[in-house]
Design a protein around this motif. Sequence first.
Motif, PDB file in Angstrom:
ATOM      1  N   GLY A  23       0.819  -1.211   0.000  1.00 14.69           N
ATOM      2  CA  GLY A  23       0.000   0.000   0.000  1.00 14.69           C
ATOM      3  C   GLY A  23       0.850   1.256   0.000  1.00 14.69           C
ATOM      4  O   GLY A  23       0.548   2.233  -0.694  1.00 14.69           O
ATOM      5  N   SER A  24       1.929   1.237   0.799  1.00 11.18           N
ATOM      6  CA  SER A  24       2.827   2.394   0.847  1.00 11.18           C
ATOM      7  C   SER A  24       3.524   2.608  -0.485  1.00 11.18           C
ATOM      8  O   SER A  24       3.740   3.751  -0.915  1.00 11.18           O
ATOM      9  N   VAL A  25       3.895   1.516  -1.154  1.00  9.91           N
ATOM     10  CA  VAL A  25       4.521   1.621  -2.467  1.00  9.91           C
ATOM     11  C   VAL A  25       3.555   2.275  -3.456  1.00  9.91           C
ATOM     12  O   VAL A  25       3.933   3.155  -4.235  1.00  9.91           O
ATOM     13  N   ALA A  26       2.295   1.853  -3.428  1.00 11.46           N
ATOM     14  CA  ALA A  26       1.302   2.445  -4.325  1.00 11.46           C
ATOM     15  C   ALA A  26       1.177   3.942  -4.092  1.00 11.46           C
ATOM     16  O   ALA A  26       1.095   4.736  -5.041  1.00 11.46           O
ATOM     17  N   ARG A  27       1.186   4.339  -2.828  1.00 10.38           N
ATOM     18  CA  ARG A  27       1.040   5.765  -2.524  1.00 10.38           C
ATOM     19  C   ARG A  27       2.218   6.578  -3.047  1.00 10.38           C
ATOM     20  O   ARG A  27       2.032   7.620  -3.697  1.00 10.38           O
ATOM     21  N   VAL A  28       3.444   6.113  -2.786  1.00  8.95           N
ATOM     22  CA  VAL A  28       4.605   6.889  -3.222  1.00  8.95           C
ATOM     23  C   VAL A  28       4.734   6.879  -4.738  1.00  8.95           C
ATOM     24  O   VAL A  28       5.195   7.852  -5.338  1.00  8.95           O
ATOM     25  N   MET A  29       4.294   5.805  -5.386  1.00 14.09           N
ATOM     26  CA  MET A  29       4.292   5.793  -6.846  1.00 14.09           C
ATOM     27  C   MET A  29       3.405   6.901  -7.391  1.00 14.09           C
ATOM     28  O   MET A  29       3.796   7.639  -8.302  1.00 14.09           O
ATOM     29  N   LYS A  30       2.227   7.033  -6.817  1.00 10.62           N
ATOM     30  CA  LYS A  30       1.315   8.075  -7.286  1.00 10.62           C
ATOM     31  C   LYS A  30       1.858   9.458  -6.946  1.00 10.62           C
ATOM     32  O   LYS A  30       1.715  10.407  -7.740  1.00 10.62           O
ATOM     33  N   ASN A  31       2.505   9.594  -5.792  1.00  2.82           N
ATOM     34  CA  ASN A  31       3.149  10.862  -5.443  1.00  2.82           C
ATOM     35  C   ASN A  31       4.140  11.296  -6.514  1.00  2.82           C
ATOM     36  O   ASN A  31       4.267  12.492  -6.825  1.00  2.82           O
ATOM     37  N   MET A  32       4.851  10.330  -7.083  1.00  2.77           N
ATOM     38  CA  MET A  32       5.924  10.625  -8.023  1.00  2.77           C
ATOM     39  C   MET A  32       5.537  10.392  -9.484  1.00  2.77           C
ATOM     40  O   MET A  32       6.386  10.315 -10.361  1.00  2.77           O
ATOM     41  N   GLY A  33       4.237  10.268  -9.746  1.00  3.62           N
ATOM     42  CA  GLY A  33       3.774  10.198 -11.119  1.00  3.62           C
ATOM     43  C   GLY A  33       3.929   8.861 -11.805  1.00  3.62           C
ATOM     44  O   GLY A  33       3.942   8.788 -13.030  1.00  3.62           O
ATOM     45  N   CYS A 155      11.845   6.182  -6.636  1.00  7.64           N
ATOM     46  CA  CYS A 155      10.813   6.921  -7.369  1.00  7.64           C
ATOM     47  C   CYS A 155      11.081   8.423  -7.321  1.00  7.64           C
ATOM     48  O   CYS A 155      10.852   9.138  -8.307  1.00  7.64           O
ATOM     49  N   TYR A 156      11.574   8.904  -6.196  1.00  6.34           N
ATOM     50  CA  TYR A 156      11.912  10.329  -6.092  1.00  6.34           C
ATOM     51  C   TYR A 156      13.032  10.689  -7.057  1.00  6.34           C
ATOM     52  O   TYR A 156      12.979  11.734  -7.726  1.00  6.34           O
ATOM     53  N   GLU A 157      14.053   9.842  -7.151  1.00  6.07           N
ATOM     54  CA  GLU A 157      15.159  10.117  -8.071  1.00  6.07           C
ATOM     55  C   GLU A 157      14.660  10.166  -9.522  1.00  6.07           C
ATOM     56  O   GLU A 157      15.094  11.009 -10.313  1.00  6.07           O
ATOM     57  N   LEU A 158      13.756   9.266  -9.866  1.00  5.64           N
ATOM     58  CA  LEU A 158      13.181   9.271 -11.214  1.00  5.64           C
ATOM     59  C   LEU A 158      12.378  10.543 -11.456  1.00  5.64           C
ATOM     60  O   LEU A 158      12.463  11.161 -12.522  1.00  5.64           O
ATOM     61  N   TYR A 159      11.575  10.913 -10.474  1.00 11.46           N
ATOM     62  CA  TYR A 159      10.743  12.115 -10.587  1.00 11.46           C
ATOM     63  C   TYR A 159      11.599  13.362 -10.745  1.00 11.46           C
ATOM     64  O   TYR A 159      11.324  14.240 -11.578  1.00 11.46           O
ATOM     65  N   ARG A 160      12.660  13.446  -9.959  1.00 10.40           N
ATOM     66  CA  ARG A 160      13.548  14.610 -10.020  1.00 10.40           C
ATOM     67  C   ARG A 160      14.264  14.684 -11.372  1.00 10.40           C
ATOM     68  O   ARG A 160      14.367  15.758 -11.965  1.00 10.40           O
ATOM     69  N   GLU A 161      14.733  13.541 -11.865  1.00  6.24           N
ATOM     70  CA  GLU A 161      15.434  13.535 -13.144  1.00  6.24           C
ATOM     71  C   GLU A 161      14.493  13.885 -14.296  1.00  6.24           C
ATOM     72  O   GLU A 161      14.864  14.629 -15.212  1.00  6.24           O
ATOM     73  N   GLU A 162      13.273  13.354 -14.247  1.00  5.87           N
ATOM     74  CA  GLU A 162      12.310  13.670 -15.298  1.00  5.87           C
ATOM     75  C   GLU A 162      12.012  15.172 -15.309  1.00  5.87           C
ATOM     76  O   GLU A 162      11.928  15.801 -16.370  1.00  5.87           O
ATOM     77  N   GLY A 163      11.859  15.761 -14.122  1.00  6.18           N
ATOM     78  CA  GLY A 163      11.619  17.197 -14.044  1.00  6.18           C
ATOM     79  C   GLY A 163      12.782  18.003 -14.594  1.00  6.18           C
ATOM     80  O   GLY A 163      12.587  19.001 -15.294  1.00  6.18           O
TER      81      GLY A 163
END
Length: 311
Positions: A23-33, A155-163
Amino acid sequence: MLETADANIRIVLVEPAGPLNVGSVARVMKNMGLHQLVLVNPQCDYLGEEARLMAVRAADILETAKVVESLPAALVGCVRAIATTGDDSRSLPTQLEEPADALPWLLEAPSALIFGREDCGLTNAELNRAQRLIRIPSSDAYTSLNLAQAVAICCYELYREEGRRKREEGRGKEEDDASFLGSVGERISRGYASSIPDATDNLSTCYQEQLATSPTQNPSIPLASAPLENLEGYYQQLETLLLKIGYLQPHTAASRMEKFRRLYNRAYPTVDEVAMLRGVLRQTEWAIKTYPRETNSDTLDGALPENPMDS
């Protein structure tokens, strides 16, 4: 245009045992797109109350998660895969990269980011399915990370790099637009307005033509690498043949094949190249079955004829 992380990357959890973690993984995935969740033989109720409690507004990711029986099935359609590990204890240790260094590579093609079991991580055989391995740096006092925490960091690293890439793409477009408009103004000021029948109406068309011919506007074109399932089929065919001719022995086949996997993982062969390699194996199999050997000799007599059935 840049591909989005959601379009390219699937998060793969191998045999997760904790519904709270899923459940926590699902939440952070959605947080990071990110929205593509794949569960390999889950050992918990990933749609139950506990998982939903942690997912909060990301229950849709749990509901659309794909469940498969094996890691190879989870990787179908991917051309790149990175696995996470805390320690590389394989017979041929592989360089463990940091997430910030390796993960941007996944943004460029259909890819998978693989996480292991909460208690023991991924097996050596599972690690061999990935082309690169990452380890999240942590204190020596307590090196083991919780599964959901590890997913969150990646997921945060991916989100930051994509941005970052999107910002660079935007700046590049602004610079090209300004350069183009400047060149139009210069042409008009020099009395060449007649060469631009309607400068205002044609700005968009001319700009698109300029972008099409500008190499700076083709960021990170994905390599035409073969899907991982194609490579896996080749590995299986190669192992079968090498066992048959005695190059591999059953008790050492796994470690020897690990070397072959490393070799081809570095090369990123295309679909056509994998087909060529498999053709070589088919030709070899055909020659072994059909071409006569000399008496009391293990060598083939003369050059092998071409197999008319092999393309």
